[in-house]
Design a protein around this motif. Sequence first.
Motif, PDB file in Angstrom:
ATOM      1  N   SER A 166       0.841  -1.198   0.000  1.00 27.39           N
ATOM      2  CA  SER A 166       0.000   0.000   0.000  1.00 27.39           C
ATOM      3  C   SER A 166       0.878   1.250   0.000  1.00 27.39           C
ATOM      4  CB  SER A 166      -0.912   0.009   1.233  1.00 27.39           C
ATOM      5  OG  SER A 166      -0.143   0.246   2.397  1.00 27.39           O
ATOM      6  N   ILE A 167       0.291   2.361  -0.377  1.00 26.45           N
ATOM      7  CA  ILE A 167       1.026   3.629  -0.350  1.00 26.45           C
ATOM      8  C   ILE A 167       1.461   3.929   1.081  1.00 26.45           C
ATOM      9  CG2 ILE A 167       0.809   6.135  -0.634  1.00 26.45           C
ATOM     10  CD1 ILE A 167      -0.893   5.616  -3.090  1.00 26.45           C
ATOM     11  N   ASN A 168       0.588   3.667   2.044  1.00 27.70           N
ATOM     12  CA  ASN A 168       0.937   3.911   3.442  1.00 27.70           C
ATOM     13  C   ASN A 168       2.139   3.079   3.874  1.00 27.70           C
ATOM     14  OD1 ASN A 168      -1.011   5.846   3.863  1.00 27.70           O
ATOM     15  ND2 ASN A 168      -2.543   4.391   4.597  1.00 27.70           N
ATOM     16  N   THR A 169       2.228   1.848   3.402  1.00 26.09           N
ATOM     17  CA  THR A 169       3.377   1.001   3.734  1.00 26.09           C
ATOM     18  C   THR A 169       4.645   1.587   3.122  1.00 26.09           C
ATOM     19  OG1 THR A 169       2.002  -0.973   3.897  1.00 26.09           O
ATOM     20  CG2 THR A 169       4.355  -1.321   3.532  1.00 26.09           C
ATOM     21  N   ALA A 170       4.562   2.017   1.857  1.00 34.39           N
ATOM     22  CA  ALA A 170       5.724   2.630   1.202  1.00 34.39           C
ATOM     23  C   ALA A 170       6.152   3.895   1.942  1.00 34.39           C
ATOM     24  CB  ALA A 170       5.409   2.934  -0.261  1.00 34.39           C
ATOM     25  N   LEU A 171       5.179   4.733   2.304  1.00 34.78           N
ATOM     26  CA  LEU A 171       5.485   5.952   3.061  1.00 34.78           C
ATOM     27  C   LEU A 171       6.092   5.620   4.420  1.00 34.78           C
ATOM     28  CD1 LEU A 171       2.288   8.026   2.228  1.00 34.78           C
ATOM     29  CD2 LEU A 171       4.634   8.647   1.602  1.00 34.78           C
ATOM     30  N   GLY A 172       5.537   4.610   5.072  1.00 32.74           N
ATOM     31  CA  GLY A 172       6.055   4.190   6.373  1.00 32.74           C
ATOM     32  C   GLY A 172       7.490   3.696   6.279  1.00 32.74           C
ATOM     33  N   ARG A 173       7.776   2.934   5.226  1.00 31.92           N
ATOM     34  CA  ARG A 173       9.146   2.446   5.044  1.00 31.92           C
ATOM     35  C   ARG A 173      10.115   3.597   4.827  1.00 31.92           C
ATOM     36  NH1 ARG A 173       7.996  -2.931   1.254  1.00 31.92           N
ATOM     37  NH2 ARG A 173       7.136  -4.182   2.962  1.00 31.92           N
ATOM     38  N   MET A 174       9.681   4.597   4.077  1.00 28.69           N
ATOM     39  CA  MET A 174      10.532   5.768   3.863  1.00 28.69           C
ATOM     40  C   MET A 174      10.734   6.510   5.182  1.00 28.69           C
ATOM     41  SD  MET A 174      12.455   7.688   2.081  1.00 28.69           S
ATOM     42  CE  MET A 174      12.187   7.505   0.328  1.00 28.69           C
ATOM     43  N   ARG A 175       9.660   6.667   5.931  1.00 25.27           N
ATOM     44  CA  ARG A 175       9.746   7.361   7.218  1.00 25.27           C
ATOM     45  C   ARG A 175      10.731   6.655   8.145  1.00 25.27           C
ATOM     46  NH1 ARG A 175       6.863   6.736  12.103  1.00 25.27           N
ATOM     47  NH2 ARG A 175       6.886   8.633  13.346  1.00 25.27           N
ATOM     48  N   TYR A 176      10.610   5.319   8.250  1.00 20.18           N
ATOM     49  CA  TYR A 176      11.513   4.569   9.115  1.00 20.18           C
ATOM     50  C   TYR A 176      12.942   4.587   8.575  1.00 20.18           C
ATOM     51  CZ  TYR A 176       7.632   3.059  11.970  1.00 20.18           C
ATOM     52  OH  TYR A 176       6.553   3.044  12.815  1.00 20.18           O
ATOM     53  N   ALA A 177      13.098   4.617   7.259  1.00 20.77           N
ATOM     54  CA  ALA A 177      14.439   4.712   6.673  1.00 20.77           C
ATOM     55  C   ALA A 177      15.100   6.016   7.093  1.00 20.77           C
ATOM     56  CB  ALA A 177      14.363   4.609   5.145  1.00 20.77           C
ATOM     57  N   LEU A 178      14.340   7.105   7.012  1.00 24.31           N
ATOM     58  CA  LEU A 178      14.890   8.407   7.399  1.00 24.31           C
ATOM     59  C   LEU A 178      15.208   8.451   8.894  1.00 24.31           C
ATOM     60  CD1 LEU A 178      12.630  10.760   5.263  1.00 24.31           C
ATOM     61  CD2 LEU A 178      15.010  10.114   4.829  1.00 24.31           C
ATOM     62  N   ILE A 179      14.313   7.882   9.704  1.00 29.74           N
ATOM     63  CA  ILE A 179      14.556   7.824  11.156  1.00 29.74           C
ATOM     64  C   ILE A 179      15.826   7.027  11.434  1.00 29.74           C
ATOM     65  CG2 ILE A 179      13.719   6.815  13.320  1.00 29.74           C
ATOM     66  CD1 ILE A 179      10.843   7.592  12.355  1.00 29.74           C
ATOM     67  N   ASN A 180      15.951   5.863  10.774  1.00 27.80           N
ATOM     68  CA  ASN A 180      17.132   5.016  10.985  1.00 27.80           C
ATOM     69  C   ASN A 180      18.413   5.708  10.523  1.00 27.80           C
ATOM     70  OD1 ASN A 180      15.804   2.882  12.188  1.00 27.80           O
ATOM     71  ND2 ASN A 180      15.400   1.849  10.250  1.00 27.80           N
ATOM     72  N   MET A 181      18.334   6.419   9.402  1.00 27.02           N
ATOM     73  CA  MET A 181      19.516   7.123   8.917  1.00 27.02           C
ATOM     74  C   MET A 181      19.908   8.247   9.874  1.00 27.02           C
ATOM     75  SD  MET A 181      18.724   7.063   4.820  1.00 27.02           S
ATOM     76  CE  MET A 181      20.179   7.956   4.304  1.00 27.02           C
ATOM     77  N   ARG A 182      18.911   8.965  10.418  1.00 26.81           N
ATOM     78  CA  ARG A 182      19.209  10.016  11.401  1.00 26.81           C
ATOM     79  C   ARG A 182      19.856   9.434  12.652  1.00 26.81           C
ATOM     80  NH1 ARG A 182      13.697  12.203  10.172  1.00 26.81           N
ATOM     81  NH2 ARG A 182      14.056  13.738   8.549  1.00 26.81           N
ATOM     82  N   LYS A 183      19.334   8.280  13.108  1.00 27.09           N
ATOM     83  CA  LYS A 183      19.911   7.619  14.283  1.00 27.09           C
ATOM     84  C   LYS A 183      21.372   7.252  14.024  1.00 27.09           C
ATOM     85  CE  LYS A 183      15.868   5.396  16.319  1.00 27.09           C
ATOM     86  NZ  LYS A 183      15.199   4.092  16.532  1.00 27.09           N
ATOM     87  N   MET A 184      21.648   6.694  12.842  1.00 26.66           N
ATOM     88  CA  MET A 184      23.020   6.314  12.514  1.00 26.66           C
ATOM     89  C   MET A 184      23.926   7.535  12.478  1.00 26.66           C
ATOM     90  SD  MET A 184      22.749   3.272   9.667  1.00 26.66           S
ATOM     91  CE  MET A 184      21.263   3.749   8.779  1.00 26.66           C
TER      92      MET A 184
END
Length: 193
Positions: A166-184
């Motif tokens: 779903s679009i929401n899943t794709a958006l969620g994956r992007m959101r978590y990717a950005l969060i994970n990259m910020r954490k790193m």
Amino acid sequence: MDIKSHTDQALITLYLSGEDRAFEELLGRHQQKIYTSIYLFTKDHSQAEDIFQEVFIKIIDTLRKGKYNHEGKFLQWAMRISYNMCVDSFRRNKRRPIVGQTETFDIFDVLQSPERNAEDEMIRSQTHDKVRHLVDSLPPEQREVVILRHYADMSFKEIAKLTRVSINTALGRMRYALINMRKMVDEKQIALR
């Protein structure tokens, strides 16, 4: 006849009526985006070239058999074929895609930037290397969305359709990717500029 001004659908129609230059124009319009997305998934120049050729062989076969019916959405259709072929290749080779640096092809080489000096170029190169490393470190689903969004320049709707979520899943994956990259970046105290 000025082939360059035709839509993708018109080029397909011309190609099917025997105008080979129409397919050359269609290929020329989209080859960079399709090849780049394949390369970013495979991280191997020769494998990307092989898959790229397979994609266009499949496209030609489908067009010639009269099975193309994607209502003027040629690029999305071609991207889906290339994505599926990458997935099939990974299944055959039992390896995961990792975005990284290479000596032979770099997406950042094709991006245009007005007048850069040596210092700016060095900083830019180092920043891109750091970002690529961060993207490499993401879980596969998140890495996939980042590649498709930022490197293949696809919309979230196209990503959702391509990856069959779903679009929401794709958006969620992007959101978590950005969060994970910020954490790193914070944990490793990486300076991106």
